[in-house]
Design a protein around this motif. Sequence first.
Motif, PDB file in Angstrom:
ATOM      1  N   VAL A 385       0.842  -1.196   0.000  1.00  0.00           N
ATOM      2  CA  VAL A 385       0.000   0.000   0.000  1.00  0.00           C
ATOM      3  C   VAL A 385       0.877   1.245   0.000  1.00  0.00           C
ATOM      4  O   VAL A 385       0.592   2.223  -0.685  1.00  0.00           O
ATOM      5  CB  VAL A 385      -0.938   0.008   1.226  1.00  0.00           C
ATOM      6  N   ARG A 386       1.962   1.185   0.777  1.00  0.00           N
ATOM      7  CA  ARG A 386       2.937   2.276   0.837  1.00  0.00           C
ATOM      8  C   ARG A 386       4.320   1.647   0.967  1.00  0.00           C
ATOM      9  O   ARG A 386       4.553   0.844   1.874  1.00  0.00           O
ATOM     10  CB  ARG A 386       2.640   3.194   2.035  1.00  0.00           C
ATOM     11  N   ARG A 387       5.217   2.014   0.075  1.00  0.00           N
ATOM     12  CA  ARG A 387       6.551   1.405   0.041  1.00  0.00           C
ATOM     13  C   ARG A 387       7.569   2.433   0.504  1.00  0.00           C
ATOM     14  O   ARG A 387       7.763   3.452  -0.134  1.00  0.00           O
ATOM     15  CB  ARG A 387       6.868   0.932  -1.377  1.00  0.00           C
ATOM     16  N   ALA A 388       8.224   2.135   1.635  1.00  0.00           N
ATOM     17  CA  ALA A 388       9.180   3.095   2.186  1.00  0.00           C
ATOM     18  C   ALA A 388      10.228   2.330   3.013  1.00  0.00           C
ATOM     19  O   ALA A 388      10.957   1.510   2.463  1.00  0.00           O
ATOM     20  CB  ALA A 388       8.441   4.152   3.017  1.00  0.00           C
ATOM     21  N   ARG A 389      10.272   2.584   4.333  1.00  0.00           N
ATOM     22  CA  ARG A 389      11.299   1.965   5.185  1.00  0.00           C
ATOM     23  C   ARG A 389      11.285   0.434   5.056  1.00  0.00           C
ATOM     24  O   ARG A 389      10.256  -0.196   5.054  1.00  0.00           O
ATOM     25  CB  ARG A 389      11.054   2.350   6.653  1.00  0.00           C
ATOM     26  N   GLY A 390      12.491  -0.123   4.949  1.00  0.00           N
ATOM     27  CA  GLY A 390      12.636  -1.565   4.836  1.00  0.00           C
ATOM     28  C   GLY A 390      12.631  -2.064   3.403  1.00  0.00           C
ATOM     29  O   GLY A 390      13.064  -3.189   3.135  1.00  0.00           O
ATOM     30  N   TYR A 391      12.150  -1.238   2.475  1.00  0.00           N
ATOM     31  CA  TYR A 391      12.087  -1.608   1.058  1.00  0.00           C
ATOM     32  C   TYR A 391      12.934  -0.666   0.195  1.00  0.00           C
ATOM     33  O   TYR A 391      13.742  -1.119  -0.604  1.00  0.00           O
ATOM     34  CB  TYR A 391      10.640  -1.598   0.571  1.00  0.00           C
ATOM     35  N   ALA A 392      12.705   0.619   0.298  1.00  0.00           N
ATOM     36  CA  ALA A 392      13.482   1.598  -0.465  1.00  0.00           C
ATOM     37  C   ALA A 392      14.857   1.767   0.185  1.00  0.00           C
ATOM     38  O   ALA A 392      14.970   1.722   1.418  1.00  0.00           O
ATOM     39  CB  ALA A 392      12.752   2.943  -0.493  1.00  0.00           C
ATOM     40  N   PRO A 393      15.904   1.946  -0.622  1.00  0.00           N
ATOM     41  CA  PRO A 393      15.940   2.130  -2.076  1.00  0.00           C
ATOM     42  C   PRO A 393      16.293   0.853  -2.844  1.00  0.00           C
ATOM     43  O   PRO A 393      16.907   0.933  -3.903  1.00  0.00           O
ATOM     44  CB  PRO A 393      17.037   3.173  -2.232  1.00  0.00           C
TER      45      PRO A 393
END
Length: 757
Positions: A385-393
Amino acid sequence: MTGRVRSRIQVEGIVQGVGFRPFVHALASRYGLAGLVGNDAGGVFIEAEGTASAVTALVEAVRDRPPVLAVVERVSVTAVPPTGARGFEIVPSVAGAPPTGTARVLVPPDVATCGDCLKELFDPADRRYRYPFVNCTNCGPRFTIITGVPYDRAATTMAGFSMCARCEREYRDPADRRFHAQPVCCPACGPALALSTPDGTPVPGDPLANAAAMVAAGAVLAVKGLGGYHLAVDATDEAAVAALRARKRRADKAFAVLAADLSAVRELCELDEDAARLLSGARGPIVLLPRRPGAPLAPSVAPDSDEVGVLLPYTPLHHLLAREIARPYVLTSANVSDEPIAYDDADARERLGGVADAFLSHDRAIHAPADDSVVRFFRGAGLPVRRARGYAPEPFTLPWSFPRPVLACGAELKSTFCLARDRHAFVSQHLGDLESYETTRAFTREIGRYQRLLGIEPALVAHDLHPEYLSTKYALGLDGVELVGVQHHHAHIASCLADNGERGPVIGVAFDGTGYGTDGTIWGGELLVAGLAGFERAGHLEQVRMPGGAAAIRQPWRMAAAYLDAASEPATGLDVAVRNAEGWRAVSALAAGGGPAAPLTSSAGRLFDAVAALLGVRDTVTYEGQAAAGLERRADRGVRDGYPVTVAGPWPVVIRSTDLVRAVAGDLRRGVPAGVIAARFHHGLADAVAAAVRMIAQATGLGTVALSGGVFGNLVLLGGVADRLRADGLRVLTHRRVPCNDGGISLGQAVVAAATG
């Protein structure tokens, strides 16, 4: 040196900040190899000298059995003359441009606290007992503290903390799990925790214990985490949660809740093995889960929702707070609604001074902001739903290359951007909605940060066709680049293709709220025949007026009026007209008049809004998709039949969505329960989409369908459409790694620009 060989080995991928050099050092010791290992701007370089079989064994282990956090993309081996070296060492990193023929190093995401560090954290005999910054090679901050590459302590925000003798010994010991762990520290030499009032006055005593006591007493606490500040309150205290809502100016949208462990999560939510594995994994996202009846949570945590966004502690500080508070606590991004997360200390105090009662902070700087990631589960698979901490970059590695470096500027809402080069597409962390100065400034700043970190200078810049999007204006203001405008819904379908490593062509179903159409109208219920290089509009939902333009997004009852008028359906006997009697006639007249004040739209999101208003779910909304989400929750899962809908052809195919509204109104007058009506609406729309796709498939011979756009975050619709298409023998692509909403648009723009620019 008889029988000895020496090879130079270059390893590319996510191989810095993941314990790769210590791993290679251990392999060399095991196989009796001499040589060296180090970081450079291309990844990790190794020189290994010994028997041919030992060198081969090392190469195979590096390629096939790397450290758990590593992603090895390429291993290049070149023979060099043996030197007769003895011993194996980790050498200083080599700065500058990457070696010829190699990509620039890939930066790892932040990693949740590992089990070994947790044991130390809660062991009274350990020197790091209750130390909020315990970490090792296998866990801790990465992306949020990296200031440059190669990844060494000097290129992180830990550069100002000199290691004490004991940490230095661990850092130098090949047998220690902190061997070359760049953020290594302890209470004697590392960052320190501090508690203060909003004006900066220190609060005497133990910062952690005092902060927990404040939360237990109903205070709002600002907590500095990995990628920014959060706001924390006792999730069982209605007065505290309501106060946080008022101060944050967040009227309805649910708050995330941090639970101490999986047992605590099970007291709040239904939890299966797949969700438990994701919650407790290294990425540590917020996971949306069904709430248990009677769960001990304040009503204002997630009003009018049967789901709760839950996460586990992912830093030592969060673990310690969970122990101290001894109950679930809200952990929500520290910002005022619609602004980006606060991460700079001075900025956080300025922006949150009227929100937080106290600040629990520390002196390790955050270089890159990163909000929490959010995942929803569907049939055992995680849907981002929202891709940020733990995935990016972490990049997307595609089965094709970008001929030229690309910057894709994304959409207006749920902003991300994408930088792409070679086979890699780097989608940024979620930044927020580009409707405020703060978010726009963050957008510009992060593009510059990524370009410097990744060494990408774009030649192509992709943007949405909407001329008023701030992301579009940013792109149009750049000099010396080639611009590529990408239609919004084409970008959605291209994003789904790239997410699945495919080029198309496919039949694309792109359902969302709004997107600028090539005919000047507002699209949002589109059926496309699309590949990366182009698309044709093969079908769409019936167009209706959007009375008041953007006002109709904020007030779904306006769409109810417009749809009833388009369906020639009187409002007589419908509560929605009674609730809004004063404005109903004016809005109907506005819709009838047409023109710029009531633009045409084929939006699926506006159709959901209209039906939600008719059923009394929401007449007005405080955040995007609120009415549609309420309609999804209302649908009776035991109902399987759908309203009949006309699907007119031959080309473009038009789904007569007014049929759905007419049927909804009829059932309302007959007193049919709202849950049954909501379910029949969903199934009727799914039937209509499947019928439209069948017509397009017969006309084109295509057998693959891609589903994208924020409306497919609705699991009732997603499941209904996917099941029907598969029953027809069609192959269905859905999102797996980027959100189906506008957070995935930038990836789609990037691959379209590369295919067309």
